[in-house]
Design a protein around this motif. Structure first.
Motif, short mmCIF file in Angstrom:
data_model
loop_
_atom_site.label_atom_id
_atom_site.label_comp_id
_atom_site.label_asym_id
_atom_site.label_seq_id
_atom_site.Cartn_x
_atom_site.Cartn_y
_atom_site.Cartn_z
N SER A 50 34.56 104.69 -4.09
CA SER A 50 32.99 104.95 -3.63
C SER A 50 32.68 104.48 -2.16
O SER A 50 31.64 104.51 -1.69
CB SER A 50 32.28 104.21 -4.49
OG SER A 50 32.37 102.73 -4.59
N GLU A 51 33.58 103.61 -1.60
CA GLU A 51 33.20 103.24 -0.34
C GLU A 51 33.90 103.70 0.65
O GLU A 51 35.27 103.62 1.08
CB GLU A 51 33.63 101.49 -0.49
CG GLU A 51 33.01 100.69 -1.41
CD GLU A 51 31.58 100.40 -0.90
OE1 GLU A 51 31.18 100.93 0.08
OE2 GLU A 51 30.65 99.83 -1.86
N LYS A 52 33.25 104.43 1.68
CA LYS A 52 33.95 104.89 2.83
C LYS A 52 34.02 104.09 3.74
O LYS A 52 32.86 103.41 4.31
CB LYS A 52 32.95 106.25 3.23
CG LYS A 52 33.67 106.86 4.52
CD LYS A 52 34.95 107.80 3.87
CE LYS A 52 35.52 108.64 5.24
NZ LYS A 52 34.57 109.69 5.55
N LYS A 93 38.47 101.59 -3.51
CA LYS A 93 37.69 101.63 -5.00
C LYS A 93 37.61 100.02 -5.01
O LYS A 93 38.48 99.46 -5.56
CB LYS A 93 38.77 102.23 -5.86
CG LYS A 93 38.48 102.28 -7.27
CD LYS A 93 39.44 103.21 -8.14
CE LYS A 93 38.74 102.97 -9.45
NZ LYS A 93 39.71 103.86 -10.38
N ILE A 94 36.43 99.69 -5.05
CA ILE A 94 36.21 98.10 -5.22
C ILE A 94 34.90 98.16 -6.08
O ILE A 94 33.83 98.58 -5.71
CB ILE A 94 35.76 97.22 -3.98
CG1 ILE A 94 37.07 97.34 -3.19
CG2 ILE A 94 35.23 95.93 -4.36
CD1 ILE A 94 36.97 96.49 -1.83
N GLU A 95 35.15 97.74 -7.39
CA GLU A 95 33.97 97.65 -8.41
C GLU A 95 33.60 96.18 -8.78
O GLU A 95 32.48 96.08 -9.15
CB GLU A 95 34.64 98.45 -9.72
CG GLU A 95 35.23 99.73 -9.46
CD GLU A 95 35.72 100.42 -10.33
OE1 GLU A 95 36.31 99.81 -11.35
OE2 GLU A 95 35.71 101.81 -10.76
N GLU A 180 44.18 94.85 -4.04
CA GLU A 180 45.43 95.66 -4.15
C GLU A 180 45.52 96.90 -3.02
O GLU A 180 44.62 97.49 -3.06
CB GLU A 180 45.60 96.24 -5.45
CG GLU A 180 45.72 94.98 -6.53
CD GLU A 180 46.93 94.22 -6.36
OE1 GLU A 180 47.98 94.42 -5.60
OE2 GLU A 180 46.94 93.11 -7.02
N ALA A 181 46.81 97.13 -2.53
CA ALA A 181 46.90 98.33 -1.63
C ALA A 181 46.41 99.38 -2.27
O ALA A 181 46.15 100.53 -1.82
CB ALA A 181 48.18 98.16 -1.16
N SER A 182 46.67 99.50 -3.67
CA SER A 182 46.61 100.86 -4.56
C SER A 182 44.85 101.28 -4.36
O SER A 182 44.80 102.30 -4.69
CB SER A 182 46.98 100.81 -5.73
OG SER A 182 46.30 99.67 -6.38
N GLN A 183 44.10 100.44 -3.86
CA GLN A 183 42.64 100.66 -3.88
C GLN A 183 42.39 101.24 -2.52
O GLN A 183 40.95 101.77 -2.45
CB GLN A 183 41.90 99.27 -3.99
CG GLN A 183 42.15 98.85 -5.27
CD GLN A 183 41.56 97.22 -5.43
OE1 GLN A 183 42.42 96.29 -5.33
NE2 GLN A 183 40.43 97.13 -5.26
N ILE A 184 43.21 101.44 -1.82
CA ILE A 184 42.96 102.09 -0.22
C ILE A 184 43.46 103.84 -0.44
O ILE A 184 44.81 103.87 -0.49
CB ILE A 184 43.52 101.26 0.60
CG1 ILE A 184 43.45 99.94 0.35
CG2 ILE A 184 43.36 101.94 2.19
CD1 ILE A 184 44.40 99.00 1.27
#
Length: 199
Positions: A50-52, A93-95, A180-184
């Motif tokens: 959700s974060e650009k 993706k940071i929640e 985590e890098a998977s969130q990018i």
């Protein structure tokens, strides 16, 4: 399946219809990057990214971000250019970020992290924060690694850090650090393989 591949790269099981896939390919083939970008953005948001954000570097062609050290991202494109002349458009993706505007996180920072950091590093930069203050850039690296350990031990469950790099002459945007890098994920409208094929 290019659009489904975007979701696969994001670690999701969402499947797109053949019609959506065909529409994406058709947009790319006719050079309609606006439509392709919209579809990629919709796929990212559907998967929880959700974060650009933006990240600039002296390194060109980054496809994977480092996993052992923090990666810093800002919503302010111009600000990131101070770190390099190659700018990457990305989704995060940071929640559940660690944000010391939250009273519980502020208490954790002041009562647990600061004593640990002072003992571990013996550095005067590690000082308690006042209510409303955010994590300063100068302590973000050490906090990132400490939170990694806290997450592994089950002491906390955060997936990012909100860092204050705001200055009147530089930026009014917070900096975000995923755990985590998977969130990018790339926000580019088209991704191609080594042979130039759309993937």
């Amino acid at each position: 399946d290019p659009v489904a591949e975007v979701m696969k790269m994001m670690g999701e099981n969402t499947r797109f219809s053949e019609a959506q896939d065909a529409a994406y390919l058709a947009a790319v083939e006719r050079g309609d990057m606006e439509t392709a970008q919209r579809m990629v953005d919709e796929a990212a948001k559907a998967a929880g990214y959700s974060e650009k954000v933006f990240h600039s570097s002296k390194n060109k062609g980054i496809t994977v971000f480092q996993r052992l050290f923090p990666n810093f991202f800002s919503k302010d494109r111009e600000y990131t250019k101070g770190y390099g002349d190659t700018t990457y458009d990305l989704w995060l993706k940071i929640e559940t970020p660690f944000n010391t505007e939250n009273d519980d996180h502020l208490h954790t920072y002041n009562e647990k992290f600061v004593p640990y950091a002072v003992e571990a590093y013996g550095d005067s930069r590690y000082q308690p924060l006042k209510k409303g203050e955010k994590v300063p850039f100068t302590t973000a690296d050490a906090l990132f690694h400490w939170l990694k350990g806290q997450t592994r031990s089950g002491e906390t469950a955060v997936d990012g850090v909100v860092v204050n790099e705001r200055t009147p002459n530089w930026t009014k945007s917070d900096t975000l650090v995923p755990m985590e890098a998977s969130q990018i994920k790339s926000a580019d409208p088209v991704t191609r393989d080594a042979d130039g094929n759309v993937i």
